[in-house]
Design an enzyme around this catalytic site. Structure first.
Site, short mmCIF file in Angstrom:
data_model
loop_
_atom_site.label_atom_id
_atom_site.label_comp_id
_atom_site.label_asym_id
_atom_site.label_seq_id
_atom_site.Cartn_x
_atom_site.Cartn_y
_atom_site.Cartn_z
CG HIS A 353 29.16 39.58 -33.43
ND1 HIS A 353 28.26 39.00 -32.56
CD2 HIS A 353 29.86 40.47 -32.71
CE1 HIS A 353 28.41 39.54 -31.36
NE2 HIS A 353 29.38 40.44 -31.42
CE LYS A 538 15.86 33.95 -37.86
NZ LYS A 538 16.96 33.50 -37.01
NE ARG A 539 20.96 41.59 -40.01
CZ ARG A 539 21.84 41.00 -40.82
NH1 ARG A 539 21.85 41.32 -42.10
NH2 ARG A 539 22.69 40.11 -40.36
CE LYS A 544 20.06 37.22 -40.11
NZ LYS A 544 20.60 36.48 -38.95
CB THR A 645 20.21 36.17 -29.41
OG1 THR A 645 19.84 37.24 -30.27
CG2 THR A 645 21.71 36.23 -29.13
CE LYS A 649 16.58 37.83 -27.85
NZ LYS A 649 16.74 38.83 -28.90
#
Length: 797
Positions: A353, A538-539, A544, A645, A649
């Protein structure tokens, strides 16, 4: 019996037998418990029938090993899948009970942290919907991921006591307890059957199982997520208590129960590292013991294990499956090494991952040796044989391929060697692990590497989260997309249909109003539903790049203040948790919150910019936020995000992606085309080239005027009484994820977003294209690929 009647009778029977009340006199707490228990009973009966059929047909089973399953709430999902939600709502309304009030009482199951756990949950849903036999395995965390509290702009971590109200979703299974062994000594003993390794003086922890039942949409299949809770074998020490040593009398219980106390204990200290290793081995050992016991009872041999069982290792956390499977085969079932290794490799498969080096788990060899002495000897032997068998062909690559190197055990390498299949989770990511990160393994194991692009559960993330859009799509193209998401492509034929475009905009605004009302009620926030809803949830991690988003907001604020720039009103919504010991991530949260406060108090900027940091982001909040989003921020540095993901969504609900060519953004781009996505920034190749040349962020500060002005603004401005010099220094002298290199491109693309948004018809067409082409990102498709290409399993007819 008709399921609706079954539910009504079960609900009333439970209320009468447990509380001596009926539906008209019961309080909400009693109805909540009764409804959860009744639905669980319906699912348990269906599971019995399904599992009996699996046994009769001797189906190959999948065992999905994951440290995380981010399930969210169960009640609404189960009622929807069973086709009982409408009847249940009407029945309760007749007794003056609002089903939504009951839903709100259920906590999110605290079994996961982010995308890894949510993916695992989506896969259980998809496999069950398609009638595949699967069992998930993990830990029953007492507290799970922490409850986030933002206090004076700083993240605080509080225990999330989800089991208090969440236990009614679980079936205790004390009949299948197993023992897991830690510490002790090993010694060799030669027998008439060869060398035998004895494990002595070990410490035993009992694994007590609990089952969470997994329903499928319009399916009679019911699968199981088995969760292990740790308890001491010896329990309470009465003699110690009698002598007045009260603390010591419960010491054994406390040590054992710490294993299932909390998800991801901080591992920046030796005790935290020990606990993580114990957690990983605890759930792996308990799970494999049960799997092999059940298999042997049915087939009276383990020779055919690989033909009847697929053990899937979801990320490196369960990588101890490989040596533990070897241990059980050799020590408990008396297999010789070669046969045990053949069974292990052909049974196990691994999903990678991440390529982030800090997330590719590595453990001290001394620590593993101390805590898991028998497992350590097996890992040693795996490594020794690998070097002996592959050393010549691997050549100089062997140092980076060996499992044990410089007294460190590299868990990803263990998975590479001990699995028959290794897959990435998007095309780009799979190419990177095959051609770069693990290229040496690909050379000696041709054909082992493959790709399965992630997918999401369309029922939860469209039908349940956005019933308004679902009902409208059903009216336009039929409801076939709920079981075959590719049918959404029919919507492409309506790209120039004015009525459909208008309706899509109306429904998006309706979801924006709903979110605005929720945030006003929950957080006392006033949000303009006619502003652009620009969302990044998100985290919180540096790669990110929530910081890049915040830099752009700072740029807008400064341009409005200093130059009177006019912009379309925009609401920037953040939701994220930072790991407890992750200082920079917490600093970024603090900066976003302080920036929000600064803007809110400024009458010149407040009408144009709103920054909202939503506290304690989780699945249930995502179900409210994602349908309301118009811009989906997927802005990680290219080459760092494996897939994502959340991007899928958002796409499914009509949000338009603003992102880099990273992870599954690449495949979203391929599906919707360049005109229906906002792509900015460097490619992976450009990132690599810049890194090779020697990236110096200070150059961008010196050479780019807007970057200089923005960073100087941060340097010289107190926000909420705080200074953020650490962030300034981080950007100018480190910036490992190249925020400044991509800043100019990002700002330009954000301006393009604003201009496109002004043309509502054009933006509606972009929304439509995203919904219509989201079919490939269904978890149904992903799991079919796993089933066909990796696990070789068939659904139950």
């Amino acid at each position: 019996m008709d399921r609706t009647l079954q539910l009504k009778e079960g609900l009333n029977e439970y209320l009468q037998c447990s509380f001596a009340v009926d539906l008209d006199t019961a309080n909400r707490r009693q109805i909540y418990e009764a409804l959860l228990e009744t639905v669980k009973k319906i699912l348990a009966k269906d599971r019995y029938v399904f599992q009996k059929k699996v046994q009769e047909e001797e189906k190959k089973m999948v065992y999905y090993m994951s440290m995380e399953f981010l399930m969210g709430r169960s009640l609404k999902n189960n009622l929807f899948n069973l086709g009982l939600e409408k009847d249940t709502r009407n029945y309760l309304e007749n007794h003056n009970v609002n089903l939504d009030d009951i839903y709100e009482m259920e906590p999110d199951a605290g079994l996961g942290n982010g995308g890894l756990g949510r993916l695992a949950a989506c896969y259980l849903d998809a496999l069950t919907t398609q009638n595949y036999p699967v069992t998930g395995f993990s830990i029953l965390y007492e507290f799970g991921i922490f409850k986030q509290k933002i206090q004076d702009g700083w993240q605080m971590e509080l225990p999330d006591e989800w089991l208090d109200m969440g236990e009614y979703t679980l079936l205790p299974r004390a009949d299948e307890e197993v023992e897991v062994r830690f510490y002790g000594n090993t010694k060799e003993q030669w027998t008439d059957k060869g060398l035998k390794i004895l494990h002595t003086n070990y410490y035993t922890v009992v694994a007590k199982p609990y089952d969470l039942l997994i329903s499928g949409y319009q399916s009679k299949a019911v699968n199981t997520l088995r969760l292990w809770s740790a308890k001491a074998k010896t329990g309470f020490d009465m003699p110690l208590f009698s002598r007045g040593e009260y603390s010591k009398s419960s010491e054994g219980e406390a040590i054992a129960e710490s294993i299932s106390k909390v998800l991801y204990p901080a591992d920046d200290n030796i005790e935290g590292k020990k606990l993580r290793i114990k957690q990983q081995y605890f759930f792996v050992s308990a799970s494999l013991q049960q799997i092999l016991k059940m298999h042997f009872e049915k087939y009276h041999t383990l020779d055919n294990l690989a033909k009847k069982a697929a053990i899937h290792i979801n990320d490196t956390h369960p990588s101890l499956c490989i040596p533990e499977l070897m241990r059980i085969l050799m020590d408990e079932y008396e297999y010789q090494w070669d046969q045990a290794w053949d069974i292990t490799v052909n049974t196990c498969a691994y999903t990678n991952h991440t390529i982030m080096s800090e997330a590719l788990e590595k453990w001290s060899a001394d620590l593993i040796h101390h805590i898991l002495p028998r497992i350590y000897t097996i890992i040693q032997e795996i490594n020794n044989r690998f070097i002996y068998e592959r050393g010549q062909s691997a050549g100089s690559d062997m140092n980076k391929m060996s499992v044990i190197h410089n007294d460190t055990i590299r868990m990803a390498n263990l998975c590479m060697i001990g699995s028959h299949s290794v897959n990435g989770v998007s095309k780009l990511h799979s190419d990177i692990i095959k051609q770069e990160t693990f290229a040496a393994f690909d050379k000696i194991y041709p054909g082992k590497f493959t790709n399965v692009t992630n997918g999401i559960a369309p029922r939860r993330w469209l039908a349940e989260a956005n019933p308004e859009l679902t009902n409208y799509l059903t009216a336009v193209i039929g409801d076939g997309f709920l079981k075959d998401l590719s049918q959404l492509s029919k919507l492409n034929g309506y790209r120039d249909n004015e009525e459909v475009l208008k309706k899509l905009l109306e429904m998006k605004r309706q979801k924006k109003i709903q979110l605005a009302e929720f945030l006003q009620k929950q957080n006392n926030l006033v949000i303009n539903p006619d502003s652009i809803f620009d969302v990044q949830v998100k985290r919180l991690h540096e790669y990110k790049r929530q910081l890049l988003n915040a830099l752009h907001i700072t740029y807008l604020y400064r341009k409005i203040k200093e130059e009177g720039m006019q912009i379309t009103p925009r609401t920037f919504i953040f939701g994220a948790k930072a790991s407890a010991g992750y200082y920079m991530a917490k600093q970024i949260i603090s900066y976003i919150c302080s920036l929000s406060e600064l803007i809110e108090k400024d009458s010149q900027t407040a009408p144009f910019i709103k920054v909202v940091f939503i506290e304690d982001y989780k699945v249930t909040l995502a179900e409210k936020i994602i349908p309301a989003a118009e811009i989906s921020e997927q802005i990680s540095q290219a080459g760092k995000e494996a897939s994502g993901t959340g991007n899928m969504k958002f796409m499914l609900n009509g949000a338009v992606t603003l992102g880099t060519m990273d992870g599954a953004n690449v495949e979203i781009y391929e599906q919707v085309g360049a005109d229906n996505i906002f792509i900015f920034g460097m490619s992976k190749e450009q990132v690599n080239q810049l890194a090779a040349e020697g990236y110096e962020s200070i150059k961008y500060y010196r050479e780019k005027e807007e970057i200089k002005k923005t960073i100087d603004f941060i340097r010289t401005t107190r926000m909420g009484g705080k200074e953020f010099i650490d962030i300034v220094n981080y950007l100018l002298h480190s910036d490992p994820y190249m925020n400044l290199a991509d800043f100019e491109s990002y700002v330009q693309k954000q301006h393009e977003v604003q201009e496109v948004y002004k043309n509502s018809r054009h933006f509606a067409q972009m929304m439509l294209s995203n919904i219509a082409n989201a079919g490939i990102f269904s978890a149904d498709r992903s799991t079919r690929e796993y089933a066909d290409r990796i696990w070789k399993i068939k659904p139950v007819e």
